[in-house]
Design a protein around this motif. Structure first.
Motif, PDB file in Angstrom:
ATOM      1  N   LEU A 136      -2.250  -1.412  -3.409  1.00 14.07           N
ATOM      2  CA  LEU A 136      -3.318  -0.550  -2.645  1.00 14.07           C
ATOM      3  C   LEU A 136      -2.848   0.760  -2.406  1.00 14.07           C
ATOM      4  O   LEU A 136      -1.451   0.963  -2.497  1.00 14.07           O
ATOM      5  N   SER A 137      -3.734   1.551  -2.476  1.00 15.61           N
ATOM      6  CA  SER A 137      -3.332   3.066  -2.186  1.00 15.61           C
ATOM      7  C   SER A 137      -4.249   3.789  -1.204  1.00 15.61           C
ATOM      8  O   SER A 137      -5.311   3.374  -1.047  1.00 15.61           O
ATOM      9  N   VAL A 138      -3.807   4.699  -0.724  1.00 17.92           N
ATOM     10  CA  VAL A 138      -4.551   5.488   0.694  1.00 17.92           C
ATOM     11  C   VAL A 138      -4.206   6.787   0.146  1.00 17.92           C
ATOM     12  O   VAL A 138      -2.928   7.341   0.148  1.00 17.92           O
ATOM     13  N   PRO A 168      -6.722   2.515   7.276  1.00 19.48           N
ATOM     14  CA  PRO A 168      -7.077   2.513   5.943  1.00 19.48           C
ATOM     15  C   PRO A 168      -6.881   1.615   4.902  1.00 19.48           C
ATOM     16  O   PRO A 168      -7.506   1.238   3.908  1.00 19.48           O
ATOM     17  N   ALA A 169      -5.560   1.144   5.057  1.00 16.33           N
ATOM     18  CA  ALA A 169      -4.989   0.168   3.899  1.00 16.33           C
ATOM     19  C   ALA A 169      -5.792  -1.205   4.322  1.00 16.33           C
ATOM     20  O   ALA A 169      -6.068  -1.927   3.371  1.00 16.33           O
ATOM     21  N   ALA A 192     -11.758  -4.640   1.158  1.00 19.67           N
ATOM     22  CA  ALA A 192     -12.976  -4.230   0.128  1.00 19.67           C
ATOM     23  C   ALA A 192     -12.363  -4.794  -1.150  1.00 19.67           C
ATOM     24  O   ALA A 192     -13.213  -4.590  -2.276  1.00 19.67           O
ATOM     25  N   GLN A 236      -5.485  -1.591  -7.264  1.00 17.24           N
ATOM     26  CA  GLN A 236      -4.864  -0.532  -8.230  1.00 17.24           C
ATOM     27  C   GLN A 236      -4.356  -1.161  -9.434  1.00 17.24           C
ATOM     28  O   GLN A 236      -3.745  -2.332  -9.162  1.00 17.24           O
ATOM     29  N   ASP A 250      -6.112  11.146   3.973  1.00 19.95           N
ATOM     30  CA  ASP A 250      -6.707  10.132   4.907  1.00 19.95           C
ATOM     31  C   ASP A 250      -5.816   9.540   5.867  1.00 19.95           C
ATOM     32  O   ASP A 250      -6.206   9.098   7.030  1.00 19.95           O
ATOM     33  N   HIS A 273     -10.153  -3.166  -3.084  1.00 24.20           N
ATOM     34  CA  HIS A 273      -9.840  -2.214  -4.008  1.00 24.20           C
ATOM     35  C   HIS A 273      -8.525  -1.930  -4.220  1.00 24.20           C
ATOM     36  O   HIS A 273      -7.680  -1.053  -3.986  1.00 24.20           O
ATOM     37  N   CYS A 275       0.734  -1.217   0.132  1.00 23.87           N
ATOM     38  CA  CYS A 275       0.139  -0.074   0.000  1.00 23.87           C
ATOM     39  C   CYS A 275       0.918   1.291   0.035  1.00 23.87           C
ATOM     40  O   CYS A 275       1.830   1.437   0.794  1.00 23.87           O
ATOM     41  N   GLN A 277      -8.760  -1.389   5.322  1.00 27.11           N
ATOM     42  CA  GLN A 277     -10.086  -1.180   4.730  1.00 27.11           C
ATOM     43  C   GLN A 277      -9.807  -1.480   3.226  1.00 27.11           C
ATOM     44  O   GLN A 277     -10.902  -2.178   2.758  1.00 27.11           O
ATOM     45  N   GLU A 278      -9.131  -1.053   2.711  1.00 28.20           N
ATOM     46  CA  GLU A 278      -8.665  -0.994   1.161  1.00 28.20           C
ATOM     47  C   GLU A 278      -8.668  -2.778   0.869  1.00 28.20           C
ATOM     48  O   GLU A 278      -9.390  -3.099  -0.144  1.00 28.20           O
TER      49      GLU A 278
END
Length: 231
Positions: free
Chosen positions: A93-95, A197-198, A204, A208, A99, A206, A63, A200-201
């Motif tokens: 992943l990205s945040v 947040p990582a 989910a 990239q 955030d 999410h 991430c 969470q991504e």
């Protein structure tokens, strides 16, 4: 779930890398050495993996902080993250950097009592910052934008109760935005703060596109021409 995620944060002057395992940070590296992101980010990533006896292929994801922030710092972070993902065949992943700052305020217990809003600020130039308004639980209420700060900035939010301004752009705005309910924390976003947040991504799904993902610069990079005569 024993998710193993490498976290990379290089959007400001702080270069930091951390490893998350089983929902907690197990090892990290940080440096504030000026203009050293290109030299330190990949070695930090290698060091945190080696400390745990891991290879990049043992990761479940990488991430990276996506911006806004320093053009050079973001390029280094994203390039490093992409390189690891390509080589090891792991997802990206990205945040958003803002955030990360909100998550950092929550994780480090920085929210003032009765906090109504969290307003992260990434330093731009002079009195300009990259910013947005968030709720204390991390919900973004406004678009991310470059904003020149003056005495009228965030007047509505400041009138409704305690507000936390956090980031490497918060300190320079403290005198302009001073008030009984305005709280300021001068801080750079840290890789360890990307944990929530990582995850969470990741949960989910999410992910990239490793080939096409680009940082969120917010403003175009402008190259300057040296005034020195070389010849």
């Amino acid at each position: 779930m024993s998710d193993r995620i490498l976290l990379i944060e290089t959007s400001t002057s702080l270069c930091s890398v951390a490893l998350a395992e089983e929902g907690r940070i197990t090892v990290s590296r940080e440096s504030v050495e000026p203009r050293a992101h290109a030299a330190l980010t990949a070695p930090f990533a290698q060091q945190v993996l080696q400390e745990k006896g891991l290879r990049a292929a043992d990761l479940d994801a990488v991430c990276v902080s996506a911006g806004p922030g320093s053009y050079t710092g973001l390029r280094v972070g994203v390039s490093t993250a992409k390189g690891i993902c390509f080589a090891a065949g792991v997802p990206l992943l990205s945040v958003g950097t803002l955030d990360v700052l909100v998550a950092q305020a929550r994780a480090e217990g920085l929210l003032p009592a009765g906090c109504r809003y969290v307003i992260p600020m990434i330093d731009a130039r002079r009195m300009e910052v990259y910013t947005a308004v968030f709720t204390p639980d991390g919900q973004r209420l406004t678009e991310v934008e470059p904003r020149v700060i003056d005495a009228d900035s965030f007047r509505q939010e400041r009138s409704e109760g305690p507000v936390l301004f956090i980031g490497d752009g918060a300190g320079k705005c403290s005198e302009t935005l001073a008030g009984p309910d305005a709280h300021f924390v001068q801080a750079c976003p840290r890789a360890a703060a990307m944990l929530a947040p990582a995850l969470q991504e990741f949960q989910a799904g999410h992910f990239q596109n490793v080939a096409y993902f680009e940082p969120f610069y917010l403003k175009d990079f402008v190259a300057t021409v040296s005034r020195k005569k070389l010849f």
